[in-house]
Design a protein around this motif. Structure first.
Motif, mmCIF file in Angstrom:
data_model
loop_
_atom_site.group_PDB
_atom_site.id
_atom_site.type_symbol
_atom_site.label_atom_id
_atom_site.label_comp_id
_atom_site.label_asym_id
_atom_site.label_seq_id
_atom_site.Cartn_x
_atom_site.Cartn_y
_atom_site.Cartn_z
ATOM 1 N N THR A 164 5.411 -1.496 -13.000
ATOM 2 C CA THR A 164 6.478 -2.463 -13.309
ATOM 3 C C THR A 164 7.627 -1.798 -14.056
ATOM 4 O O THR A 164 8.789 -2.149 -13.856
ATOM 5 N N GLU A 183 8.485 1.456 -13.697
ATOM 6 C CA GLU A 183 9.156 2.328 -12.726
ATOM 7 C C GLU A 183 10.148 1.553 -11.861
ATOM 8 O O GLU A 183 11.241 2.025 -11.573
ATOM 9 N N TYR A 184 9.766 0.338 -11.455
ATOM 10 C CA TYR A 184 10.617 -0.461 -10.572
ATOM 11 C C TYR A 184 11.349 -1.586 -11.309
ATOM 12 O O TYR A 184 12.005 -2.404 -10.682
ATOM 13 N N ASN A 185 11.201 -1.619 -12.627
ATOM 14 C CA ASN A 185 11.887 -2.609 -13.466
ATOM 15 C C ASN A 185 11.631 -4.037 -12.979
ATOM 16 O O ASN A 185 12.558 -4.820 -12.744
ATOM 17 N N ILE A 186 10.368 -4.377 -12.825
ATOM 18 C CA ILE A 186 9.960 -5.690 -12.307
ATOM 19 C C ILE A 186 9.620 -6.617 -13.464
ATOM 20 O O ILE A 186 8.701 -6.337 -14.237
ATOM 21 N N VAL A 230 9.832 -6.031 -0.460
ATOM 22 C CA VAL A 230 9.328 -4.664 -0.431
ATOM 23 C C VAL A 230 9.432 -4.139 0.999
ATOM 24 O O VAL A 230 8.741 -4.611 1.896
ATOM 25 N N LYS A 272 14.226 -8.218 -6.891
ATOM 26 C CA LYS A 272 14.078 -6.770 -6.762
ATOM 27 C C LYS A 272 13.803 -6.432 -5.308
ATOM 28 O O LYS A 272 12.969 -7.080 -4.664
ATOM 29 N N PHE A 306 12.891 -3.003 -3.047
ATOM 30 C CA PHE A 306 12.550 -1.591 -3.115
ATOM 31 C C PHE A 306 11.554 -1.265 -2.013
ATOM 32 O O PHE A 306 10.965 -2.150 -1.403
ATOM 33 N N VAL A 322 8.168 1.256 -1.116
ATOM 34 C CA VAL A 322 7.114 2.075 -1.721
ATOM 35 C C VAL A 322 6.258 2.671 -0.615
ATOM 36 O O VAL A 322 6.217 2.166 0.500
ATOM 37 N N LYS A 352 0.942 2.569 -2.770
ATOM 38 C CA LYS A 352 1.351 1.723 -3.898
ATOM 39 C C LYS A 352 1.299 0.224 -3.567
ATOM 40 O O LYS A 352 1.487 -0.601 -4.447
#
Length: 193
Positions: free
Chosen positions: A47, A49-52, A91, A117, A119, A121, A125
């Motif tokens: 969380t 790393e991905y600013n979740i 995602v 968000k 992103f 992965v 992950k």
């Protein structure tokens, strides 16, 4: 054939005899998609790393950013929700062409209470993505042969809401192991969420 849906499709669209088709259902690796194997520190690191944001319910849709996957339907559904205090995760890769502009316009219409968000992965992950998720959605506009992400989210013990067609109908017993919604119906999806 990876599902009964594809089995029937091969017979109907390609006139292949039933006895020439073998049904070998696709699946999800339940050793990989096992919530008991995820540690609190792994989730905290992910969380960060991905600013979740994790202070509100997380709704996730995983898959390439394409119109057929139904991202737009999810955004319309969230816009109609009574409680819009959620985190939404898309995602997958970046959308192409005018679809990116369409999604950005819909995102701009959502209230600030919605955290968003987007992103991509690697596959290793994805168990962390599902572990964070409260509700997994797969509102595809075109029937999919199997719907692997549905099986993965279910293996992780998540609530799943998907379009009522294709392979999703074989993975979800409506109102028992998940929820099926009419294809493209953001109003009903909103009510379910």
């Amino acid at each position: 054939a990876v599902s009964s849906f594809i089995h029937q499709h091969l017979m109907k669209e390609y006139n292949i005899a039933d006895q020439k088709i073998r049904l070998i259902p696709r699946g999800a690796d339940i050793n990989k998609f096992d919530a008991t194997k995820i540690t609190k520190s792994q989730l905290e690191e992910f969380t960060k790393e991905y600013n979740i944001p994790t202070d509100k319910p997380i709704i996730t849709l995983a898959g390439r950013l394409s119109r057929i996957k139904g991202h737009s339907v999810v955004l319309d559904a969230i816009k109609q929700m009574k409680n819009q205090n959620v985190t939404l995760l898309f995602v997958g890769g970046n959308p192409k062409g005018d679809y990116e502009a369409e999604l950005n316009a819909k995102l701009a219409e959502l209230p600030q209470s919605v955290s968003f968000k987007k992103f991509a992965v690697s596959g290793d992950k994805m168990p962390l993505v599902y572990a964070l998720t409260d509700i997994y959605v797969q509102p595809t506009l075109v029937p999919e042969s199997f719907g692997r992400s549905i099986a993965e989210a279910q293996a992780m013990g998540k609530i799943v809401v998907a379009s009522n067609h294709g392979g999703a109908c074989e993975l979800i017993l409506n109102n028992q192991t998940g929820f099926l919604t009419p294809v493209g119906d953001s109003k009903i999806l909103s009510a379910m969420l």
